[in-house]
Scaffold this motif. Structure first.
Motif, PDB file in Angstrom:
ATOM      1  N   ASP A   1      16.367  -3.037   8.086  1.00 32.40           N
ATOM      2  CA  ASP A   1      16.278  -3.606   9.434  1.00 32.40           C
ATOM      3  C   ASP A   1      15.008  -4.430   9.577  1.00 32.40           C
ATOM      4  O   ASP A   1      14.953  -5.385  10.341  1.00 32.40           O
ATOM      5  CB  ASP A   1      16.274  -2.488  10.487  1.00 32.40           C
ATOM      6  CG  ASP A   1      17.595  -1.737  10.520  1.00 32.40           C
ATOM      7  OD1 ASP A   1      18.655  -2.386  10.488  1.00 32.40           O
ATOM      8  OD2 ASP A   1      17.556  -0.486  10.558  1.00 32.40           O
ATOM      9  N   LEU A   2      13.975  -4.017   8.843  1.00 33.74           N
ATOM     10  CA  LEU A   2      12.671  -4.686   8.898  1.00 33.74           C
ATOM     11  C   LEU A   2      11.953  -4.496   7.577  1.00 33.74           C
ATOM     12  O   LEU A   2      12.024  -3.419   6.973  1.00 33.74           O
ATOM     13  CB  LEU A   2      11.824  -4.106  10.038  1.00 33.74           C
ATOM     14  CG  LEU A   2      10.402  -4.639  10.203  1.00 33.74           C
ATOM     15  CD1 LEU A   2      10.408  -6.130  10.518  1.00 33.74           C
ATOM     16  CD2 LEU A   2       9.667  -3.871  11.293  1.00 33.74           C
ATOM     17  N   ILE A   3      11.256  -5.530   7.135  1.00 33.05           N
ATOM     18  CA  ILE A   3      10.420  -5.455   5.944  1.00 33.05           C
ATOM     19  C   ILE A   3       8.992  -5.754   6.377  1.00 33.05           C
ATOM     20  O   ILE A   3       8.733  -6.749   7.057  1.00 33.05           O
ATOM     21  CB  ILE A   3      10.880  -6.441   4.854  1.00 33.05           C
ATOM     22  CG1 ILE A   3      12.327  -6.129   4.440  1.00 33.05           C
ATOM     23  CG2 ILE A   3       9.941  -6.378   3.647  1.00 33.05           C
ATOM     24  CD1 ILE A   3      12.956  -7.150   3.513  1.00 33.05           C
ATOM     25  N   ILE A   4       8.076  -4.856   5.988  1.00 24.98           N
ATOM     26  CA  ILE A   4       6.657  -5.009   6.310  1.00 24.98           C
ATOM     27  C   ILE A   4       5.885  -5.109   5.008  1.00 24.98           C
ATOM     28  O   ILE A   4       6.037  -4.267   4.117  1.00 24.98           O
ATOM     29  CB  ILE A   4       6.137  -3.819   7.135  1.00 24.98           C
ATOM     30  CG1 ILE A   4       6.893  -3.725   8.462  1.00 24.98           C
ATOM     31  CG2 ILE A   4       4.621  -3.936   7.369  1.00 24.98           C
ATOM     32  CD1 ILE A   4       6.626  -2.451   9.244  1.00 24.98           C
ATOM     33  N   SER A   5       5.059  -6.121   4.889  1.00 26.52           N
ATOM     34  CA  SER A   5       4.215  -6.324   3.714  1.00 26.52           C
ATOM     35  C   SER A   5       2.760  -6.079   4.113  1.00 26.52           C
ATOM     36  O   SER A   5       2.255  -6.714   5.038  1.00 26.52           O
ATOM     37  CB  SER A   5       4.398  -7.765   3.208  1.00 26.52           C
ATOM     38  OG  SER A   5       3.466  -8.060   2.202  1.00 26.52           O
ATOM     39  N   PHE A   6       2.109  -5.164   3.392  1.00 24.92           N
ATOM     40  CA  PHE A   6       0.697  -4.857   3.660  1.00 24.92           C
ATOM     41  C   PHE A   6       0.068  -4.458   2.331  1.00 24.92           C
ATOM     42  O   PHE A   6       0.337  -3.394   1.808  1.00 24.92           O
ATOM     43  CB  PHE A   6       0.601  -3.734   4.686  1.00 24.92           C
ATOM     44  CG  PHE A   6      -0.804  -3.392   5.137  1.00 24.92           C
ATOM     45  CD1 PHE A   6      -1.819  -4.327   5.154  1.00 24.92           C
ATOM     46  CD2 PHE A   6      -1.094  -2.112   5.572  1.00 24.92           C
ATOM     47  CE1 PHE A   6      -3.095  -4.007   5.586  1.00 24.92           C
ATOM     48  CE2 PHE A   6      -2.370  -1.765   6.008  1.00 24.92           C
ATOM     49  CZ  PHE A   6      -3.370  -2.723   6.012  1.00 24.92           C
ATOM     50  N   GLY A   7      -0.725  -5.356   1.770  1.00 22.87           N
ATOM     51  CA  GLY A   7      -1.339  -5.100   0.477  1.00 22.87           C
ATOM     52  C   GLY A   7      -0.388  -5.357  -0.691  1.00 22.87           C
ATOM     53  O   GLY A   7      -0.622  -4.900  -1.798  1.00 22.87           O
TER      54      GLY A   7
ATOM     55  N   TYR B   1       0.812  -1.214   0.000  1.00 22.44           N
ATOM     56  CA  TYR B   1       0.000   0.000   0.000  1.00 22.44           C
ATOM     57  C   TYR B   1       0.848   1.269   0.000  1.00 22.44           C
ATOM     58  O   TYR B   1       1.956   1.296   0.517  1.00 22.44           O
ATOM     59  CB  TYR B   1      -0.950   0.021   1.194  1.00 22.44           C
ATOM     60  CG  TYR B   1      -2.082  -0.982   1.108  1.00 22.44           C
ATOM     61  CD1 TYR B   1      -2.694  -1.290  -0.094  1.00 22.44           C
ATOM     62  CD2 TYR B   1      -2.548  -1.615   2.259  1.00 22.44           C
ATOM     63  CE1 TYR B   1      -3.729  -2.202  -0.160  1.00 22.44           C
ATOM     64  CE2 TYR B   1      -3.590  -2.525   2.198  1.00 22.44           C
ATOM     65  CZ  TYR B   1      -4.173  -2.819   0.986  1.00 22.44           C
ATOM     66  OH  TYR B   1      -5.202  -3.709   0.925  1.00 22.44           O
ATOM     67  N   SER B   2       0.262   2.326  -0.538  1.00 19.20           N
ATOM     68  CA  SER B   2       0.917   3.631  -0.622  1.00 19.20           C
ATOM     69  C   SER B   2       0.507   4.508   0.562  1.00 19.20           C
ATOM     70  O   SER B   2      -0.321   4.116   1.389  1.00 19.20           O
ATOM     71  CB  SER B   2       0.518   4.322  -1.928  1.00 19.20           C
ATOM     72  OG  SER B   2      -0.860   4.672  -1.873  1.00 19.20           O
ATOM     73  N   LEU B   3       1.056   5.712   0.590  1.00 22.75           N
ATOM     74  CA  LEU B   3       0.716   6.700   1.631  1.00 22.75           C
ATOM     75  C   LEU B   3      -0.773   7.005   1.681  1.00 22.75           C
ATOM     76  O   LEU B   3      -1.309   7.300   2.741  1.00 22.75           O
ATOM     77  CB  LEU B   3       1.472   8.002   1.368  1.00 22.75           C
ATOM     78  CG  LEU B   3       2.899   8.074   1.889  1.00 22.75           C
ATOM     79  CD1 LEU B   3       3.648   9.227   1.242  1.00 22.75           C
ATOM     80  CD2 LEU B   3       2.919   8.199   3.393  1.00 22.75           C
ATOM     81  N   THR B   4      -1.452   6.961   0.537  1.00 18.53           N
ATOM     82  CA  THR B   4      -2.882   7.276   0.509  1.00 18.53           C
ATOM     83  C   THR B   4      -3.750   6.074   0.889  1.00 18.53           C
ATOM     84  O   THR B   4      -4.932   6.234   1.153  1.00 18.53           O
ATOM     85  CB  THR B   4      -3.315   7.785  -0.879  1.00 18.53           C
ATOM     86  OG1 THR B   4      -3.030   6.776  -1.846  1.00 18.53           O
ATOM     87  CG2 THR B   4      -2.604   9.075  -1.227  1.00 18.53           C
TER      88      THR B   4
END
Length: 191
Positions: free
Chosen positions: A45-51, A10-13
């Motif tokens: 340091d960290l990878i987060i996947s969301f969408g 996901y993007s900022l919006t």
């Protein structure tokens, strides 16, 4: 402590989490639909996947400093894969959200946090409205547990129950809009 975070999806919006992570003085790079490579992975340091709509190669899972975190809008192990909100209503499974570590199988890694969601006034809700509720719920769950997640100081729970899984290609052709009332759609739903 400031972290270098890669945010996949996901993007900022589309999510408030990027602004939140930056407000905590983290350096956040957004990769909407780009493929990962070893160089990108090893710098984070960290990878987060969301969408994130791509499957992360199994071979890439050995490069991160710690397991990649995925935010999934279903109560795992139910509705792994694509369109989890839709399938939770069609198959009458538990609705909710899950934050988990990624492993080599889709939406199968050890669970960090999950939360059930009960929708009120189901007759009037659309798939779009329930999707927004799930997004807000998982964002809130992440923010409330930020310190644990960012530090990696959390317990992991492996679920050995198979649950359910769906591919994007399984979405019925008669779903033309996510703005349809769920109750109306289910009255006419046939497999």
């Amino acid at each position: 402590m400031k972290k270098k975070i890669i945010f996949l999806g996901y993007s900022l919006t589309q999510t408030n989490l990027i602004k939140f992570l930056r407000s905590k003085k983290n350096i956040v790079r957004i990769y909407r639909n780009r493929n990962l490579n070893r160089k990108i992975i090893e710098k984070a340091d960290l990878i987060i996947s969301f969408g994130y709509r791509k499957i992360i190669k199994s071979s890439h899972l050995k490069f991160p400093k710690r397991p990649i975190i995925n935010l999934h809008i279903s109560y795992l192990p139910y509705n792994r894969g694509s369109h989890p909100n839709f399938w939770s209503f069609v198959e009458k499974t538990i609705k909710g959200v899950t934050i988990h570590e990624i492993d080599s199988k889709i939406d199968n890694g050890p669970i960090i946090l999950r939360k059930k969601v009960i929708f009120k006034n189901k007759k009037d809700l659309t798939f779009t409205e329930t999707h927004k509720i799930l997004i807000k719920t998982i964002e809130k769950l992440f923010i409330q547990n930020y310190d644990q997640i960012i530090s990696g100081n959390y317990s992991r729970k492996k679920i050995n129950f198979k649950g359910t899984f769906h591919k994007a290609s399984q979405l019925p052709k008669n779903i033309k809009s996510w703005n349809v009332k769920i109750f109306d759609y289910l009255k006419n739903y046939t497999r």
